[in-house]
Design an enzyme around this catalytic site. Structure first.
Site, PDB file in Angstrom:
ATOM      1  N   GLN A 130     102.671  69.926   1.607  1.00 32.27           N
ATOM      2  CA  GLN A 130     103.642  70.758   0.899  1.00 32.27           C
ATOM      3  C   GLN A 130     103.005  71.866   0.064  1.00 32.27           C
ATOM      4  O   GLN A 130     103.687  72.837  -0.257  1.00 32.27           O
ATOM      5  CB  GLN A 130     104.527  69.876   0.010  1.00 32.27           C
ATOM      6  CG  GLN A 130     105.363  68.888   0.829  1.00 32.27           C
ATOM      7  CD  GLN A 130     106.240  68.007  -0.036  1.00 32.27           C
ATOM      8  OE1 GLN A 130     105.814  66.937  -0.460  1.00 32.27           O
ATOM      9  NE2 GLN A 130     107.451  68.437  -0.303  1.00 32.27           N
ATOM     10  N   HIS A 181     101.048  60.965   2.999  1.00 33.35           N
ATOM     11  CA  HIS A 181     102.321  61.565   2.598  1.00 33.35           C
ATOM     12  C   HIS A 181     102.854  62.332   3.815  1.00 33.35           C
ATOM     13  O   HIS A 181     103.031  63.543   3.781  1.00 33.35           O
ATOM     14  CB  HIS A 181     102.142  62.460   1.373  1.00 33.35           C
ATOM     15  CG  HIS A 181     103.402  62.734   0.604  1.00 33.35           C
ATOM     16  ND1 HIS A 181     103.558  62.427  -0.738  1.00 33.35           N
ATOM     17  CD2 HIS A 181     104.582  63.291   0.989  1.00 33.35           C
ATOM     18  CE1 HIS A 181     104.773  62.793  -1.144  1.00 33.35           C
ATOM     19  NE2 HIS A 181     105.411  63.320  -0.107  1.00 33.35           N
ATOM     20  N   ASN A 237     103.202  57.036   0.889  1.00 35.27           N
ATOM     21  CA  ASN A 237     104.354  57.572   0.171  1.00 35.27           C
ATOM     22  C   ASN A 237     105.604  57.364   1.018  1.00 35.27           C
ATOM     23  O   ASN A 237     105.693  57.853   2.146  1.00 35.27           O
ATOM     24  CB  ASN A 237     104.194  59.073  -0.073  1.00 35.27           C
ATOM     25  CG  ASN A 237     105.435  59.661  -0.738  1.00 35.27           C
ATOM     26  OD1 ASN A 237     105.690  59.382  -1.908  1.00 35.27           O
ATOM     27  ND2 ASN A 237     106.231  60.420  -0.004  1.00 35.27           N
ATOM     28  N   GLU A 238     106.573  56.631   0.478  1.00 33.45           N
ATOM     29  CA  GLU A 238     107.884  56.502   1.094  1.00 33.45           C
ATOM     30  C   GLU A 238     107.842  56.194   2.589  1.00 33.45           C
ATOM     31  O   GLU A 238     108.256  57.027   3.414  1.00 33.45           O
ATOM     32  CB  GLU A 238     108.705  57.772   0.864  1.00 33.45           C
ATOM     33  CG  GLU A 238     108.908  58.115  -0.591  1.00 33.45           C
ATOM     34  CD  GLU A 238     109.959  59.210  -0.797  1.00 33.45           C
ATOM     35  OE1 GLU A 238     110.438  59.769   0.185  1.00 33.45           O
ATOM     36  OE2 GLU A 238     110.300  59.483  -1.956  1.00 33.45           O
ATOM     37  N   GLU A 258     107.620  59.899  -8.590  1.00 32.71           N
ATOM     38  CA  GLU A 258     108.312  61.170  -8.372  1.00 32.71           C
ATOM     39  C   GLU A 258     109.682  61.093  -9.009  1.00 32.71           C
ATOM     40  O   GLU A 258     110.381  60.082  -8.892  1.00 32.71           O
ATOM     41  CB  GLU A 258     108.554  61.487  -6.884  1.00 32.71           C
ATOM     42  CG  GLU A 258     107.348  61.907  -6.113  1.00 32.71           C
ATOM     43  CD  GLU A 258     107.665  62.202  -4.638  1.00 32.71           C
ATOM     44  OE1 GLU A 258     108.816  62.572  -4.319  1.00 32.71           O
ATOM     45  OE2 GLU A 258     106.755  62.046  -3.824  1.00 32.71           O
ATOM     46  N   TRP A 271     108.217  65.505 -10.183  1.00 39.66           N
ATOM     47  CA  TRP A 271     108.170  66.229  -8.915  1.00 39.66           C
ATOM     48  C   TRP A 271     108.876  67.535  -9.137  1.00 39.66           C
ATOM     49  O   TRP A 271     110.071  67.524  -9.385  1.00 39.66           O
ATOM     50  CB  TRP A 271     108.851  65.438  -7.779  1.00 39.66           C
ATOM     51  CG  TRP A 271     108.679  66.177  -6.482  1.00 39.66           C
ATOM     52  CD1 TRP A 271     109.516  67.126  -5.955  1.00 39.66           C
ATOM     53  CD2 TRP A 271     107.565  66.058  -5.578  1.00 39.66           C
ATOM     54  NE1 TRP A 271     108.999  67.613  -4.789  1.00 39.66           N
ATOM     55  CE2 TRP A 271     107.807  66.987  -4.542  1.00 39.66           C
ATOM     56  CE3 TRP A 271     106.398  65.289  -5.568  1.00 39.66           C
ATOM     57  CZ2 TRP A 271     106.905  67.142  -3.469  1.00 39.66           C
ATOM     58  CZ3 TRP A 271     105.518  65.448  -4.507  1.00 39.66           C
ATOM     59  CH2 TRP A 271     105.779  66.369  -3.474  1.00 39.66           C
ATOM     60  N   GLU A 307     109.534  72.203   1.203  1.00 38.90           N
ATOM     61  CA  GLU A 307     110.438  71.062   1.113  1.00 38.90           C
ATOM     62  C   GLU A 307     110.843  70.579   2.521  1.00 38.90           C
ATOM     63  O   GLU A 307     112.002  70.544   2.887  1.00 38.90           O
ATOM     64  CB  GLU A 307     111.640  71.416   0.229  1.00 38.90           C
ATOM     65  CG  GLU A 307     112.681  70.323   0.029  1.00 38.90           C
ATOM     66  CD  GLU A 307     112.159  68.967  -0.444  1.00 38.90           C
ATOM     67  OE1 GLU A 307     111.136  68.902  -1.149  1.00 38.90           O
ATOM     68  OE2 GLU A 307     112.804  67.968  -0.074  1.00 38.90           O
ATOM     69  N   TRP A 308     109.838  70.245   3.328  1.00 39.36           N
ATOM     70  CA  TRP A 308     110.041  69.608   4.630  1.00 39.36           C
ATOM     71  C   TRP A 308     111.048  70.370   5.495  1.00 39.36           C
ATOM     72  O   TRP A 308     110.927  71.576   5.618  1.00 39.36           O
ATOM     73  CB  TRP A 308     110.387  68.124   4.427  1.00 39.36           C
ATOM     74  CG  TRP A 308     109.362  67.432   3.546  1.00 39.36           C
ATOM     75  CD1 TRP A 308     109.551  66.975   2.277  1.00 39.36           C
ATOM     76  CD2 TRP A 308     107.973  67.189   3.847  1.00 39.36           C
ATOM     77  NE1 TRP A 308     108.380  66.442   1.784  1.00 39.36           N
ATOM     78  CE2 TRP A 308     107.408  66.560   2.718  1.00 39.36           C
ATOM     79  CE3 TRP A 308     107.151  67.433   4.957  1.00 39.36           C
ATOM     80  CZ2 TRP A 308     106.059  66.163   2.674  1.00 39.36           C
ATOM     81  CZ3 TRP A 308     105.816  67.038   4.926  1.00 39.36           C
ATOM     82  CH2 TRP A 308     105.288  66.417   3.788  1.00 39.36           C
TER      83      TRP A 308
HETATM   84  C1  GBH Z   1     110.542  62.844  -1.746  1.00 41.34           C
HETATM   85  O1  GBH Z   1     111.357  62.382  -0.764  1.00 41.34           O
HETATM   86  C2  GBH Z   1     109.237  63.192  -1.126  1.00 41.34           C
HETATM   87  O2  GBH Z   1     108.240  62.216  -1.372  1.00 41.34           O
HETATM   88  C3  GBH Z   1     108.740  64.563  -1.466  1.00 41.34           C
HETATM   89  O3  GBH Z   1     107.729  64.921  -0.586  1.00 41.34           O
HETATM   90  C4  GBH Z   1     109.908  65.522  -1.460  1.00 41.34           C
HETATM   91  O4  GBH Z   1     109.499  66.840  -1.620  1.00 41.34           O
HETATM   92  C5  GBH Z   1     110.827  65.117  -2.568  1.00 41.34           C
HETATM   93  O5  GBH Z   1     111.229  63.802  -2.440  1.00 41.34           O
HETATM   94  C6  GBH Z   1     112.077  65.977  -2.687  1.00 41.34           C
HETATM   95  O6  GBH Z   1     112.890  65.838  -1.567  1.00 41.34           O
HETATM   96  O7  GBH Z   1     121.164  60.246   1.801  1.00 41.34           O
HETATM   97  O8  GBH Z   1     120.285  58.582   3.352  1.00 41.34           O
HETATM   98  O9  GBH Z   1     119.121  60.702   3.069  1.00 41.34           O
HETATM   99  C7  GBH Z   1     112.631  61.971  -1.166  1.00 41.34           C
HETATM  100  C8  GBH Z   1     113.426  61.639   0.063  1.00 41.34           C
HETATM  101  C9  GBH Z   1     115.634  61.723  -0.755  1.00 41.34           C
HETATM  102  C10 GBH Z   1     115.010  60.190   0.962  1.00 41.34           C
HETATM  103  C11 GBH Z   1     116.926  61.017  -0.918  1.00 41.34           C
HETATM  104  C12 GBH Z   1     116.293  59.483   0.777  1.00 41.34           C
HETATM  105  C13 GBH Z   1     118.602  59.789   0.100  1.00 41.34           C
HETATM  106  C14 GBH Z   1     119.028  58.891   1.191  1.00 41.34           C
HETATM  107  N1  GBH Z   1     114.593  60.871  -0.246  1.00 41.34           N
HETATM  108  N2  GBH Z   1     117.314  60.413   0.314  1.00 41.34           N
HETATM  109  S1  GBH Z   1     119.959  59.675   2.440  1.00 41.34           S
END
Ligand code: GBH
Length: 479
Positions: free
Chosen positions: A23, A124, A168-169, A380, A433, A440-441
């Site tokens: 990122q 990540h 990460n996640e 985050e 964060w 942002e992906w």
């Molecule tokens: C994080 O992901 C990341 O680690 C980071 O890289 C990113 O930039 C940051 O957040 C901001 O987005 O409604 O079913 O999709 C967070 C990703 C966001 C995944 C909230 C789950 C809600 C569930 N999460 N999302 S859904």
């Protein structure tokens, strides 16, 4: 706790900011780095909303001295950053790339010289493309290669790293990558998503073992999960059952094996339609279940779910109400046929997510009770808004961003952490964060989460009010 009353954090509380390699780094083709799945994904037309990629991003690969200076100015004591795997191992079966290691050694040394502790994430989401070509996370071999990668990093970085974070996640890596395909590598296949879940869990365990073997038994280890605070839309048994089902695949499928050494009852049964869970081998759960020092949590919003009734017009069904074919993979997670999301309420952030700081308090309190021996860190938390640059002769560079909504979100969530500590949760750190606006992906550069703005034309860094506010919180160690 009232808004007016001041809360002082424990004297050893860690305040930091977070970013991730893909990122912010840019320099996608320098010093031997090869493509990750995100480079490949970005090159596919129509998947990243602004058609952008990570080739330049915030150019932190070259500008890290300036970004470290900004953190120093902000007063944070820690930087949560990640390493790009394909900088370290650019080729399948190839040797470690010294130029890649050297870059991170320079960054780690400069952080140390500035008394900023590095919290280093190994993964990540930027899987080397050659590993995806060989099957990616659905393939067991990827977990084994992750163990090798962790071993090489621990051998080179050793005591320069304060805390190692394996993943990460993994929720996003597995379900967005292989479930609904809105993240790289863009695959829609619940079988593969579930195999990815297991192999990410296995990768975590193998990496913990490798780091302890190389860097010593006292290496501080962690994993970051985006545990979803899921609320049932009502107390009806059907809605509560929907919440249980969502929890099982969102949270328990990672938490229980990593921290308790077993898959939760019901996972393999619930998933049977999608897979027979055949990828779990003898001994895997012992490998996954490694002692860790810190559980990292990324928190942004809560999720509301309700039971899906047969006449709801299911987004998950193969055939819609009028006989049309609909996308069975609209839901990222497998085995959610009876579950339906409920639209978020209240004022939404720029991501369309709700704002519910109480969810963060609840999450920390609940985990603190369930795992009293483990440190919890908010690795985050933050919000995206449409920021505007204002002229201000007194600001550095003559510019400032007034971002009252991000300031309010920040204050409310730091208070939510304070509240959890007050009732006994062992929370030892908070990472905003993000340090900077960044890639942002799938939303490219259209969403800005930074405490500091990035002008992508000039790479200028511009302070936001939220960055200044955070600096005051950090320096006072209080809210
Ligand atoms: C994080 O992901 C990341 O680690 C980071 O890289 C990113 O930039 C940051 O957040 C901001 O987005 O409604 O079913 O999709 C967070 C990703 C966001 C995944 C909230 C789950 C809600 C569930 N999460 N999302 S859904």
């Amino acid at each position: 706790m009232g808004q007016e009353s001041k809360f002082i954090f424990p004297s050893d509380f860690t305040w930091g900011t977070a970013t991730a390699a893909f990122q912010v780094e840019g320099a996608a083709h320098e010093d031997g780095r090869t493509d990750s799945i995100w480079d490949t994904y970005c090159a596919r037309p129509g998947v990243v909303v602004d058609g952008s990629n990570g080739d330049v991003a915030c150019d932190q690969y070259h500008r890290y001295p300036q970004d470290i200076a900004l953190m120093k100015q902000m007063g944070v004591g820690a930087y949560r950053m990640s390493i790009s795997w394909s900088r370290i191992f650019p080729m399948a079966g190839g040797p470690v790339n010294q130029a890649g290691l050297d870059h991170y050694l320079r960054v780690l040394d400069m952080l140390r010289d500035n008394e900023i502790r590095p919290i280093v994430t190994l993964y990540h989401w930027d899987l080397p493309q050659y590993l995806q070509d060989a099957g990616g996370w659905p393939s067991r071999d990827t977990a084994l290669r992750f163990g090798d990668y962790a071993s090489a990093l621990a051998a080179s970085f050793g005591d320069r790293v304060d805390t190692w974070t394996t993943l990460n996640e993994p929720w996003c890596a597995a379900y967005l990558g292989y479930g609904n395909g809105v993240h790289a590598p863009g695959i829609k296949d619940y079988d593969q998503a579930l195999a990815a879940v297991h192999h990410l869990n296995l990768a975590h365990g193998l990496a913990c073992q490798a780091i302890r073997a190389q860097a010593g038994q006292d290496a501080r280890l962690s994993v970051t999960l985006n545990l979803q605070v899921t609320r049932a839309a009502s107390d009806s048994p059907e809605d509560l059952a929907a919440k249980e089902r969502a929890d099982l695949f969102a949270n328990e499928v990672f938490l229980t094996p990593m921290l308790e050494g077993a898959y939760p009852e019901g996972v393999s049964q619930a998933a049977r339609g999608d897979t027979d869970w055949r990828f779990v081998q003898d001994g895997d759960l012992e490998t996954i279940h490694q002692p860790i020092d810190v559980l990292g949590l990324n928190y942004y919003a809560t999720t509301y779910v309700k039971a899906r009734r047969a006449d709801d017009g299911s987004a998950d069904a193969a055939v819609g109400p009028e006989g049309q074919l609909v996308d069975r993979h609209a839901n990222a997670m497998p085995a959610q046929e009876g579950v339906e999301g409920q639209a978020p309420q209240g004022e939404l952030t720029g991501m369309g997510w709700n704002q519910e700081p109480q969810g963060l308090t609840d999450l920390l309190v609940e985990l603190g009770r369930r795992y009293p021996d483990i440190e919890l860190m908010v690795t985050e938390n933050g919000s995206a808004w449409d920021d505007q640059v204002s002229q201000d002769p007194d600001a550095p560079g003559g510019k400032i961003v007034h971002d009252p909504k991000r300031v309010a979100y920040l204050e409310e969530h730091v208070r939510a952490v304070a509240k959890a500590i007050q009732v006994g949760a062992r929370v030892t750190g908070y990472f905003a964060w993000s340090l900077l606006d960044n890639f942002e992906w799938a939303l490219g550069y259209t969403k800005r989460f930074g405490l500091i703005r990035v002008d992508y034309d000039t790479q200028e860094r511009i302070w936001k009010d939220s960055g200044r506010r955070y600096s005051r919180i950090v320096q006072a160690n209080a809210i």
